[in-house]
Design an enzyme around this catalytic site. Structure first.
Site, short mmCIF file in Angstrom:
data_model
loop_
_atom_site.label_atom_id
_atom_site.label_comp_id
_atom_site.label_asym_id
_atom_site.label_seq_id
_atom_site.Cartn_x
_atom_site.Cartn_y
_atom_site.Cartn_z
N HIS A 37 33.92 39.11 36.27
CA HIS A 37 33.05 40.45 36.30
C HIS A 37 31.33 40.27 35.33
O HIS A 37 30.90 40.82 35.68
CB HIS A 37 33.83 41.71 35.38
CG HIS A 37 34.88 42.09 36.62
ND1 HIS A 37 36.38 42.42 35.93
CD2 HIS A 37 34.90 42.99 38.18
CE1 HIS A 37 37.57 42.94 37.03
NE2 HIS A 37 36.46 43.15 38.57
N ASP A 150 34.37 38.49 47.12
CA ASP A 150 35.09 39.35 48.83
C ASP A 150 33.69 39.70 49.24
O ASP A 150 32.86 40.11 49.41
CB ASP A 150 34.44 40.81 47.13
CG ASP A 150 35.97 41.05 46.18
OD1 ASP A 150 36.68 41.06 47.08
OD2 ASP A 150 35.47 41.49 45.65
N SER A 185 40.65 37.40 39.28
CA SER A 185 41.49 38.00 39.94
C SER A 185 41.97 39.28 39.12
O SER A 185 42.47 38.33 39.08
CB SER A 185 41.81 38.35 41.90
OG SER A 185 41.87 39.64 42.01
N ARG A 187 43.90 41.26 40.12
CA ARG A 187 45.43 41.20 40.81
C ARG A 187 46.37 39.52 40.36
O ARG A 187 47.42 39.89 40.39
CB ARG A 187 44.95 41.26 41.72
CG ARG A 187 45.17 42.79 42.07
CD ARG A 187 44.85 42.46 44.37
NE ARG A 187 45.49 44.15 44.69
CZ ARG A 187 44.19 44.85 44.95
NH1 ARG A 187 42.96 43.89 44.94
NH2 ARG A 187 44.10 45.68 45.01
P1 AMP Z 1 36.59 44.78 41.00
O1 AMP Z 1 37.44 45.16 40.25
O2 AMP Z 1 38.37 43.69 41.72
O3 AMP Z 1 36.42 45.57 42.03
O4 AMP Z 1 35.26 43.76 41.69
C1 AMP Z 1 34.14 44.39 41.35
C2 AMP Z 1 33.09 43.04 41.39
O5 AMP Z 1 33.62 41.66 40.48
C3 AMP Z 1 33.23 42.87 43.31
O6 AMP Z 1 32.30 43.03 43.47
C4 AMP Z 1 33.76 41.94 43.02
O7 AMP Z 1 33.10 40.75 43.79
C5 AMP Z 1 33.36 40.70 41.38
N1 AMP Z 1 34.32 40.00 41.70
C6 AMP Z 1 35.69 39.52 41.50
N2 AMP Z 1 36.06 38.50 40.93
C7 AMP Z 1 35.42 37.62 40.93
C8 AMP Z 1 34.86 36.95 40.58
N3 AMP Z 1 36.09 35.77 40.07
N4 AMP Z 1 34.64 35.99 40.38
C9 AMP Z 1 32.58 36.64 40.46
N5 AMP Z 1 33.28 37.79 40.82
C10 AMP Z 1 34.55 38.63 41.56
#
Ligand code: AMP
Length: 301
Positions: A37, A150, A185, A187
């Site tokens: 993030h 994603d 992630s 998760r």
């Molecule tokens: P999320 O909180 O999982 O919905 O992710 C928010 C944003 O962060 C989304 O655009 C994801 O694709 C991005 N994101 C999540 N994990 C990663 C990662 N390991 N590397 C780059 N971007 C990420």
């Protein structure tokens, strides 16, 4: 860092910045922030006058059997990290502010949302595109930043922005990984020690598949067999949902790897669902255009 919880206030603040000619970079997240993030945040900061990060766990993109109720959250830790990055605004609305009673308007990108993750998470992308549209209307960004991790989400959002004439630049940022290659992630925190070790099979399999393609194997069936065999070697993998090579635009499986493709995996380790992908650009080496494609491939991930 200003914390805004009310959409109308966020909207008025965004309008004020636009009137002063300031660009707004926006990073939508569901919180439990990690370096992935923060890489998006840093990119947004470097390219815009004002940076807005949202934290909103969107119920619409979770099916009843999924992990909405137990999705990790760490608002204190998150706001500390965002302050450290000198983010201008953290937008953190309550659910009722985003989905008032009787909410019944949705945005759906057909033909892409049903594929890959959509097959296993019906309604997921409709939930994503609906909330992202709402967040765009509230934050009014010049640019919005999403992670390549994603990739289906990126393809769908880019199409939505194009089809709905949204005046927003979608910027896709590279996947940030742990030292063993596992894509970061929120998760990953569900994994116990053994599962965490096992999870590195995903990025290892992707990297080996790219090596295979580099060696000249571009046929889908061969690539798929290779991937399934590699993933099956890990006993803690409980379900392989997809593992193959896909067209980077329409998300269909490709028969043969052409100019650009995505090698992608979704699987479960225990009950935790994980996804990852790597981009393969297959180029014909200069001067070798006339040779058989399979002999003269090289890849750029
Ligand atoms: P999320 O909180 O999982 O919905 O992710 C928010 C944003 O962060 C989304 O655009 C994801 O694709 C991005 N994101 C999540 N994990 C990663 C990662 N390991 N590397 C780059 N971007 C990420």
């Amino acid at each position: 860092m200003e914390i805004i919880r009310i959409p109308r206030i966020m909207q008025d603040t965004a309008k004020g910045h636009s009137l002063r000619g300031r660009s707004i970079g926006f990073v939508p997240t569901m919180g439990a922030l990690h370096e992935g993030h923060l890489s998006l945040v840093r990119r947004a900061k470097s390219e815009n006058d004002i940076t807005v990060v949202s934290i909103f766990v969107n119920p619409l993109q979770f099916s009843p059997s999924e992990d909405f109720e137990r999705y990790p959250s760490d608002y204190e830790g998150d706001s500390k990290k965002l302050k450290g990055e000198e983010v201008d605004i953290l937008f953190m609305p309550d659910i009722t502010m985003i989905y008032p009673e009787g909410f019944s308007t949705h945005v759906e990108v057909e033909n892409l949302s049903e594929k890959l993750c959509g097959l296993f998470r019906p309604g997921h992308f409709r939930g994503v595109t609906t909330v992202v549209t709402k967040l765009f209307n509230v934050v009014k960004p010049t640019r919005a930043y999403f992670g390549q991790k994603d990739f289906q989400q990126c393809v769908i959002i880019k199409k939505m922005v194009r089809h709905l004439n949204m005046d927003i630049e979608v910027v896709v940022c590279p996947t940030i990984r742990e030292s063993d290659g596992l894509a970061m992630s929120s998760r990953n925190s569900y994994l116990n020690k053994e599962e965490r070790r096992a999870a590195s099979v995903i990025s290892r399999c992707l990297a080996q598949t790219i090596e295979l393609i580099k060696s000249g194997i571009i046929d889908k069936e061969h690539i798929k067999r290779f991937m399934l065999a590699k993933l099956s070697e890990e006993p803690l993998v409980t379900e392989i949902q997809y593992a193959s090579v896909y067209d980077a635009e329409n998300l269909d499986e490709v028969e043969k790897v052409g100019k650009e493709a995505i090698v992608a995996i979704a699987l479960k380790i225990g009950s935790t669902r994980l996804i990852d992908n790597m981009l393969v650009k297959v180029l014909i080496k200069p001067g070798e255009e006339s040779r058989d494609a399979a002999e003269s491939l090289y890849t750029d991930t």
